[in-house]
Design a protein around this motif. Structure first.
Motif, PDB file in Angstrom:
ATOM      1  N   GLU A 194      -3.784 -21.399 -28.437  1.00 25.63           N
ATOM      2  CA  GLU A 194      -2.793 -20.801 -27.539  1.00 25.63           C
ATOM      3  C   GLU A 194      -2.216 -19.573 -28.243  1.00 25.63           C
ATOM      4  OE1 GLU A 194       1.494 -22.094 -25.724  1.00 25.63           O
ATOM      5  OE2 GLU A 194      -0.069 -23.629 -25.840  1.00 25.63           O
ATOM      6  N   VAL A 195      -2.526 -18.386 -27.720  1.00 20.95           N
ATOM      7  CA  VAL A 195      -2.239 -17.125 -28.397  1.00 20.95           C
ATOM      8  C   VAL A 195      -1.103 -16.377 -27.714  1.00 20.95           C
ATOM      9  CG1 VAL A 195      -3.149 -14.876 -29.096  1.00 20.95           C
ATOM     10  CG2 VAL A 195      -4.631 -16.900 -29.165  1.00 20.95           C
ATOM     11  N   THR A 196      -0.108 -16.039 -28.514  1.00 20.44           N
ATOM     12  CA  THR A 196       0.945 -15.117 -28.102  1.00 20.44           C
ATOM     13  C   THR A 196       0.789 -13.859 -28.950  1.00 20.44           C
ATOM     14  OG1 THR A 196       2.452 -16.934 -27.568  1.00 20.44           O
ATOM     15  CG2 THR A 196       3.437 -14.759 -27.879  1.00 20.44           C
ATOM     16  N   GLN A 197       0.946 -12.698 -28.340  1.00 20.42           N
ATOM     17  CA  GLN A 197       0.796 -11.440 -29.066  1.00 20.42           C
ATOM     18  C   GLN A 197       2.006 -10.546 -28.814  1.00 20.42           C
ATOM     19  OE1 GLN A 197      -2.845  -9.353 -28.231  1.00 20.42           O
ATOM     20  NE2 GLN A 197      -2.406  -7.641 -29.611  1.00 20.42           N
ATOM     21  N   PHE A 198       2.605 -10.072 -29.905  1.00 22.25           N
ATOM     22  CA  PHE A 198       3.703  -9.113 -29.841  1.00 22.25           C
ATOM     23  C   PHE A 198       3.197  -7.749 -30.304  1.00 22.25           C
ATOM     24  CE2 PHE A 198       7.342 -12.369 -30.861  1.00 22.25           C
ATOM     25  CZ  PHE A 198       7.142 -12.957 -29.618  1.00 22.25           C
ATOM     26  N   TYR A 199       3.548  -6.716 -29.539  1.00 26.92           N
ATOM     27  CA  TYR A 199       3.265  -5.355 -29.981  1.00 26.92           C
ATOM     28  C   TYR A 199       4.466  -4.486 -29.638  1.00 26.92           C
ATOM     29  CZ  TYR A 199       1.198  -0.714 -30.444  1.00 26.92           C
ATOM     30  OH  TYR A 199       0.968   0.588 -30.804  1.00 26.92           O
ATOM     31  N   ARG A 200       4.941  -3.733 -30.598  1.00 34.02           N
ATOM     32  CA  ARG A 200       6.162  -2.961 -30.410  1.00 34.02           C
ATOM     33  C   ARG A 200       5.969  -1.760 -29.491  1.00 34.02           C
ATOM     34  NH1 ARG A 200       6.688  -0.271 -36.477  1.00 34.02           N
ATOM     35  NH2 ARG A 200       4.737   0.942 -36.394  1.00 34.02           N
ATOM     36  N   GLY A 201       4.728  -1.286 -29.328  1.00 41.25           N
ATOM     37  CA  GLY A 201       4.451  -0.132 -28.479  1.00 41.25           C
ATOM     38  C   GLY A 201       4.393  -0.501 -27.008  1.00 41.25           C
ATOM     39  N   ALA A 202       4.242   0.535 -26.178  1.00 40.16           N
ATOM     40  CA  ALA A 202       4.222   0.326 -24.730  1.00 40.16           C
ATOM     41  C   ALA A 202       2.895  -0.231 -24.241  1.00 40.16           C
ATOM     42  CB  ALA A 202       4.534   1.639 -24.012  1.00 40.16           C
ATOM     43  N   GLN A 203       1.816   0.014 -24.981  1.00 40.35           N
ATOM     44  CA  GLN A 203       0.495  -0.478 -24.594  1.00 40.35           C
ATOM     45  C   GLN A 203      -0.350  -0.675 -25.839  1.00 40.35           C
ATOM     46  OE1 GLN A 203      -1.435  -2.299 -22.957  1.00 40.35           O
ATOM     47  NE2 GLN A 203      -1.575  -1.133 -21.029  1.00 40.35           N
ATOM     48  N   ILE A 204      -1.183  -1.706 -25.824  1.00 41.41           N
ATOM     49  CA  ILE A 204      -2.055  -2.000 -26.956  1.00 41.41           C
ATOM     50  C   ILE A 204      -3.108  -0.915 -27.138  1.00 41.41           C
ATOM     51  CG2 ILE A 204      -1.730  -4.500 -26.841  1.00 41.41           C
ATOM     52  CD1 ILE A 204      -4.461  -4.611 -25.339  1.00 41.41           C
TER      53      ILE A 204
END
Length: 480
Positions: A194-204
């Motif tokens: 079960e994967v959660t992904q955080f990215y600080r930018g507006a788009q990966i």
């Protein structure tokens, strides 16, 4: 008789260093030595491209039974066995390392399984205390993943650690939005994590074509990756510590994140608070937030070499440093951090130094692939980059491919060409589709040769294939 022990001493046994060493010895007749303190093969073979691609293959089988049933096969869903896969993976990496060692030995390269540092312009010191001299020194020490500068970052793993897990976590948080973060998000999701992904930018996938990365982000979400953009970690603590309790209680069941499944991975789960206010417990946190060149403790200060951005060895177009006898190739120079590029840089170095043919490194129009699900293949300029330089035409199509559409899967693919209005040259080609990496390798030849849109148009389509759309798009989707 030479005044030096060797004509060339290579520091680093990755793909670039090994290629340069064996070609210099085997084809140019130089006396060569190489030192490697870890495993031969470097990042690509041992903890990067190769094991990652094998993980990609493994993760893609998750959807195979359902698609097979749509085609009339009586196949039941199965379970992934991490231990069985990892045992075979390790055996394959051992085999490949043996191939690298055999190639070096067969070329007459003397190898030292130890760390080497630079003492002066022509001398390296081995960790055994021995000193070796060489007319030329080649630094090919590669790079490494780094953790972010934040409290308790040591609680998170990096990409190197994935291959050493005794068991897969049930829940993982991946921090980052680059190709490594996105590839492992797709891999682990495909393996049942079960994967959660955080990215600080507006788009990966910053830096890639906007339309292509948007399609990949949507596909990742459709496949079950819980992707949060504009989000990063505020704080993280080991569950059970007073600091974790002070953060507040993480919910034990939340439909947004699926069913609870915390188990012991390493020293136990980690509680994370995010900028979006979410507090969650994860079996593991995986930082994919950047890499750094391996220059620490290399002794570069002994020869007065200044490091560039991110600690990289600075070189000219011939991979030569400010010290004439010292060169550097690959990720340690932080130019284009791709294995085939390091190999090309190694070959150009040998031509320049040992074959008497000065060969600058060509970093223009390099095809590359991102092994997400679906894959992305790209070469040349993005639509956004090209539009800043000149007037362009954009040819683009997105559709459901025959194979998955028949199985009633939602997958979509993208085929895109960026064309100069003035010269008609294809400035960029971007493909999002299963097997995009295979397709872009061939499209890259045409783009590198300077093919025009009309050259593509004159090419007869192979039907029925996804890739035929590359040569059948007649009218521009838009002009800029």
């Amino acid at each position: 008789m030479s005044d030096f022990d060797y004509d060339l001493f290579v520091i680093g046994g990755g793909s670039g260093g090994v290629r340069a060493a064996r070609v210099a010895a085997g084809e140019a007749g130089a006396k060569v030595a190489l030192a490697e303190e870890d495993r031969y093969g470097g990042t690509c073979v041992i903890r990067g491209c190769v094991p990652k691609k094998l993980l990609v293959f493994a993760s893609e089988y998750r959807d195979m039974p359902a698609q097979a049933r749509a085609y009339g096969w009586d196949i039941a869903d199965g379970a992934f066995d991490w231990h069985a896969f990892r045992e075979k993976l390790n055996a394959e990496l051992d085999r490949l390392e043996g191939v690298y060692r055999k190639l070096l030995k067969g070329s007459g390269v003397e190898t030292f399984d130890t760390r080497a540092t630079i003492k002066d312009a022509h001398t390296v010191t081995l960790s055994t205390g021995e000193e070796k001299t060489a007319r030329h020194i080649l630094i090919a020490t590669g790079g490494r993943p780094v953790r972010p500068d934040m409290p308790n970052a040591h609680l998170g793993m990096v990409s190197d650690d994935i291959f050493h897990l005794e068991k897969l976590p049930k829940r993982i948080l991946i921090v980052g939005g680059g190709y490594i973060a996105c590839e492992f998000a797709c891999i682990l999701n495909g393996l049942g994590v079960e994967v959660t992904q955080f990215y600080r930018g507006a788009q990966i996938l910053r830096g890639f074509d906007e339309e292509a990365r948007g399609l990949i982000a949507d596909a990742m979400k459709d496949r079950g990756v819980d992707l949060h953009t504009g989000t990063t970690i505020v704080e993280m603590h080991r569950v059970g510590t007073p600091e974790a309790e002070a953060m507040g209680q993480a919910p034990v069941d939340d439909a947004q994140y699926g069913q609870p499944g915390i188990e012991e991975i390493g020293d136990g789960p980690v509680r994370v608070k995010a900028t979006n206010g979410v507090i969650r417990d994860f079996d593991a946190v995986f930082f994919a937030t950047g890499r750094a060149p391996n220059t620490d403790g290399l002794g570069l200060e002994n020869v007065g070499l200044d490091l560039g951005r991110n600690g990289a060895v600075q070189v000219d177009e011939y991979s030569q440093t400010d010290v004439p006898s010292i060169y550097a190739i690959g990720d340690v120079t932080d130019r284009v951090n791709l294995t085939p590029v390091a190999i090309r840089e190694g070959m150009a170095f040998v031509n320049t130094v040992f074959n008497g043919v000065p060969t600058p490194v060509d970093h223009d129009l390099i095809p590359s692939a991102v092994f997400t699900q679906p894959e992305m293949g790209t070469v040349g300029l993005t639509e956004e980059e090209a539009a800043e330089q000149e007037e362009i035409e954009v040819y683009c199509t997105s559709f459901r491919p025959m194979q998955t559409a028949f199985a009633d899967a939602p997958d979509r693919v993208l085929m895109k060409l960026i064309v100069s209005k003035a010269s008609r040259r294809v400035l960029g080609c971007h493909i999002v589709a299963p097997g995009a990496g295979e397709m872009i390798q061939l499209a890259g030849i045409a783009v590198k040769m300077g093919a025009t849109k009309e050259d593509f148009d004159r090419t007869v389509a192979v039907h029925p294939t996804m890739s035929e759309e590359i040569v059948t798009m007649r009218s521009p989707t838009r002009t800029r």
